[in-house]
Design an enzyme around this catalytic site. Structure first.
Site, PDB file in Angstrom:
ATOM      1  N   GLY A  85      35.079  31.942  49.739  1.00 41.28           N
ATOM      2  CA  GLY A  85      36.323  32.691  49.683  1.00 41.28           C
ATOM      3  C   GLY A  85      36.163  34.196  49.580  1.00 41.28           C
ATOM      4  N   ASP A  86      34.999  34.644  49.116  1.00 46.05           N
ATOM      5  CA  ASP A  86      34.708  36.081  49.044  1.00 46.05           C
ATOM      6  C   ASP A  86      33.212  36.252  49.277  1.00 46.05           C
ATOM      7  OD1 ASP A  86      35.001  38.785  48.737  1.00 46.05           O
ATOM      8  OD2 ASP A  86      35.098  38.737  46.549  1.00 46.05           O
ATOM      9  N   TYR A  87      32.756  35.787  50.441  1.00 49.06           N
ATOM     10  CA  TYR A  87      31.322  35.709  50.725  1.00 49.06           C
ATOM     11  C   TYR A  87      30.794  37.072  51.143  1.00 49.06           C
ATOM     12  CZ  TYR A  87      26.998  33.274  51.927  1.00 49.06           C
ATOM     13  OH  TYR A  87      25.691  32.822  51.950  1.00 49.06           O
ATOM     14  N   CYS A  88      30.635  37.942  50.125  1.00 49.30           N
ATOM     15  CA  CYS A  88      30.131  39.292  50.333  1.00 49.30           C
ATOM     16  C   CYS A  88      28.767  39.428  49.671  1.00 49.30           C
ATOM     17  CB  CYS A  88      31.110  40.307  49.746  1.00 49.30           C
ATOM     18  SG  CYS A  88      32.774  40.176  50.443  1.00 49.30           S
ATOM     19  N   ASN A 129      27.906  38.955  45.929  1.00 45.71           N
ATOM     20  CA  ASN A 129      28.232  37.654  45.341  1.00 45.71           C
ATOM     21  C   ASN A 129      27.189  36.581  45.606  1.00 45.71           C
ATOM     22  OD1 ASN A 129      30.577  38.731  44.331  1.00 45.71           O
ATOM     23  ND2 ASN A 129      31.837  38.039  46.043  1.00 45.71           N
TER      24      ASN A 129
END
Length: 264
Positions: free
Chosen positions: A178-181, A184
């Site tokens: 969902g926030d694959y940056c 992370n």
């Protein structure tokens, strides 16, 4: 800072330092072998704790030691991930190693059986959440891509949401971070050792993670983030991630999910 009693008893007088990497509005305190994340008590914070529990024996995520809620804030005390963030010099200066790490991390997520996943993050959920953000004035217009709004983009967040509603792609459902940056994802010698910031994790289109990963790579190599001012590598290939994944880029979906993320 006054902490909930259970949290305080677990950390006592241990020394810590603040973590300011990434775009999260949460306060993150790093201890010797623990991390304390303090943020607004909301659905996303609750989902992070729920998904951290769900993923314990499935993927490398922190162990939650305690989760407390008090005075509109949530407090999540967890174990510290081994290794380095994917945005560290160790990785960004080795694009081939970095993209293999990120691709492996995505493949591990996609390999998980989602039949009993407790979090639904499909487009119906995301678009409703985006509408709520717009209604309550929570869209950060100072932190968007230059051409999202204005002369060459959408008139305003409402116009963008309308376009997103009218152009929903077919979803290829997987376990999505969902926030694959880059901040992370953690790794040791090219092996994924940790996924953090799980507030948006759940069942969703795999292209959501691909899109945000592609954007994160682009931003890190463009020099947007001060934390990566010391990047020495200049041979980053924007298509390397897709070669590691063994797929062709779907630019329409990538654009769609980057635009959707502008409303969060």
């Amino acid at each position: 800072m006054v902490l909930p009693e259970k949290i305080h008893d677990l950390i006592r007088d241990e020394e810590c330092q603040a973590d300011d990497i990434g775009m999260s509005e949460a306060s993150v305190l790093i201890y010797k072998d623990k991390v304390l994340k303090i943020q607004e008590d909301n659905e996303e914070a609750e989902n992070e704790y729920r998904m951290m529990q769900y993923m314990q024996d499935r993927l490398p995520v922190p162990v939650p030691y305690a989760y407390e809620r008090s005075d509109g804030r949530s407090y999540l005390l967890m174990s510290k991930c081994a290794g380095q963030m994917a945005c560290s010099g160790e990785y960004v200066n080795n694009p081939a190693v970095l993209c293999k790490l990120l691709a492996d991390g995505l493949k591990k997520l996609w390999s998980i059986d989602i039949s009993d996943c407790p979090s639904d993050q499909r487009l119906s959920h995301k678009l409703a959440a985006a509408a709520c953000n717009i209604e309550h004035g929570l869209v950060d217009l100072d932190n968007v891509e230059p051409d999202t709004f204005g002369e060459n983009g959408f008139q305003d967040p409402e116009a963008l949401l309308s376009w997103l509603d009218d152009n929903k792609p077919e979803e290829e459902l997987v376990l999505s971070h969902g926030d694959y940056c880059l901040p992370n994802i953690f790794g040791v010698q090219g092996e994924v050792t940790g996924y953090i910031d799980l507030g948006k994790t759940g069942i969703a289109d795999k292209w959501c993670d691909i899109a945000l990963c592609y954007r994160s790579l682009s931003h890190n190599y463009s020099g947007k983030y001060k934390s990566n001012e010391n990047i020495t590598s200049s041979d980053h290939d924007g298509l390397l991630l897709f070669r590691e994944l063994g797929i062709k880029p779907d630019w329409e979906k990538i654009r769609y999910y980057i635009l959707l993320d502008e409303l969060f």
